[in-house]
Enzyme design. Sequence first.
Site, PDB file in Angstrom:
ATOM      1  N   GLY A 188       0.790  -1.226   0.000  1.00  0.00           N
ATOM      2  CA  GLY A 188       0.000   0.000   0.000  1.00  0.00           C
ATOM      3  C   GLY A 188       0.819   1.271   0.000  1.00  0.00           C
ATOM      4  N   GLN A 189       2.107   1.163  -0.369  1.00  0.00           N
ATOM      5  CA  GLN A 189       2.949   2.364  -0.375  1.00  0.00           C
ATOM      6  C   GLN A 189       2.599   3.249  -1.564  1.00  0.00           C
ATOM      7  OE1 GLN A 189       7.193   1.596  -0.316  1.00  0.00           O
ATOM      8  NE2 GLN A 189       7.706   3.745   0.053  1.00  0.00           N
ATOM      9  N   HIS A 211       8.805   6.020   5.160  1.00  0.00           N
ATOM     10  CA  HIS A 211       8.092   6.709   6.240  1.00  0.00           C
ATOM     11  C   HIS A 211       7.406   5.701   7.143  1.00  0.00           C
ATOM     12  CE1 HIS A 211       5.462   6.386   2.711  1.00  0.00           C
ATOM     13  NE2 HIS A 211       4.458   6.226   3.562  1.00  0.00           N
ATOM     14  N   LEU A 212       7.373   6.059   8.415  1.00  0.00           N
ATOM     15  CA  LEU A 212       6.632   5.278   9.400  1.00  0.00           C
ATOM     16  C   LEU A 212       5.357   6.052   9.720  1.00  0.00           C
ATOM     17  CD1 LEU A 212       9.588   4.272   9.693  1.00  0.00           C
ATOM     18  CD2 LEU A 212       9.172   4.043  12.152  1.00  0.00           C
ATOM     19  N   HIS A 213       4.219   5.385   9.614  1.00  0.00           N
ATOM     20  CA  HIS A 213       2.970   5.986  10.084  1.00  0.00           C
ATOM     21  C   HIS A 213       2.875   5.731  11.591  1.00  0.00           C
ATOM     22  CE1 HIS A 213       0.866   6.368   6.069  1.00  0.00           C
ATOM     23  NE2 HIS A 213       1.749   5.428   5.753  1.00  0.00           N
TER      24      HIS A 213
HETATM   25  P1  5GP Z   1       1.797   5.503   2.092  1.00  0.00           P
HETATM   26  O1  5GP Z   1       0.486   5.270   1.375  1.00  0.00           O
HETATM   27  O2  5GP Z   1       2.921   5.674   1.092  1.00  0.00           O
HETATM   28  O3  5GP Z   1       2.113   4.504   3.141  1.00  0.00           O
HETATM   29  O4  5GP Z   1       1.616   6.855   2.890  1.00  0.00           O
HETATM   30  C1  5GP Z   1       1.783   8.112   2.313  1.00  0.00           C
HETATM   31  C2  5GP Z   1       1.076   9.076   3.218  1.00  0.00           C
HETATM   32  O5  5GP Z   1       1.511  10.376   2.903  1.00  0.00           O
HETATM   33  C3  5GP Z   1      -0.443   9.068   3.071  1.00  0.00           C
HETATM   34  O6  5GP Z   1      -1.041   8.754   4.310  1.00  0.00           O
HETATM   35  C4  5GP Z   1      -0.768  10.494   2.612  1.00  0.00           C
HETATM   36  O7  5GP Z   1      -1.952  10.995   3.185  1.00  0.00           O
HETATM   37  C5  5GP Z   1       0.452  11.261   3.039  1.00  0.00           C
HETATM   38  N1  5GP Z   1       0.778  12.385   2.201  1.00  0.00           N
HETATM   39  C6  5GP Z   1       0.855  12.416   0.847  1.00  0.00           C
HETATM   40  N2  5GP Z   1       1.230  13.610   0.410  1.00  0.00           N
HETATM   41  C7  5GP Z   1       1.406  14.381   1.526  1.00  0.00           C
HETATM   42  C8  5GP Z   1       1.811  15.742   1.695  1.00  0.00           C
HETATM   43  O8  5GP Z   1       2.097  16.491   0.759  1.00  0.00           O
HETATM   44  N3  5GP Z   1       1.884  16.190   2.987  1.00  0.00           N
HETATM   45  C9  5GP Z   1       1.594  15.384   4.054  1.00  0.00           C
HETATM   46  N4  5GP Z   1       1.683  15.924   5.283  1.00  0.00           N
HETATM   47  N5  5GP Z   1       1.219  14.099   3.906  1.00  0.00           N
HETATM   48  C10 5GP Z   1       1.128  13.607   2.654  1.00  0.00           C
END
Ligand code: 5GP
Length: 112
Positions: free
Chosen positions: A91-92, A98-100
């Site tokens: 789901g990346q 990045h760590l949520h």
């Molecule tokens: P992934 O889906 O790759 O695990 O997580 C990416 C995360 O980055 C998502 O939860 C999304 O909401 C967040 N995100 C994407 N673009 C931005 C941005 O420009 N600023 C911030 N603060 N978060 C972002």
Amino acid sequence: MADCIFCKVAAGEIPAQVVRRGDGMLAFRDIHAQAPTHLLVIPTHHVASLNDVTDAGLLGRLLAFARDTAREAGVGDRGYRVVVNTNPDGGQTVYHLHLHVLGGRPMEWPPG
Ligand code: 5GP
Ligand code: ZN
């Protein structure tokens, strides 16, 4: 990485609500929060995904930084979840490691 949005966040070129910074790492609020507390922890230098980490020590520092960030955000005692989505099946969507850090409500299991 010129076209990486999290590199731009780290450089201050894209605005973000930064909550913690230091030791080559940054924590800021997710723009589409999935929980009352939803923070992202990143290394300030570009690493595309967990698969691309060569310095295992970085992972330890990121995890400790995430834990300290959760404590500072006030969710340490009640609890929180740390998630590292990796590549398409994980789901990346942003290819900068990045760590949520998710908290402020009970998390469900199994995840979707
Ligand atoms: P992934 O889906 O790759 O695990 O997580 C990416 C995360 O980055 C998502 O939860 C999304 O909401 C967040 N995100 C994407 N673009 C931005 C941005 O420009 N600023 C911030 N603060 N978060 C972002
Ligand atoms: Zn990057």
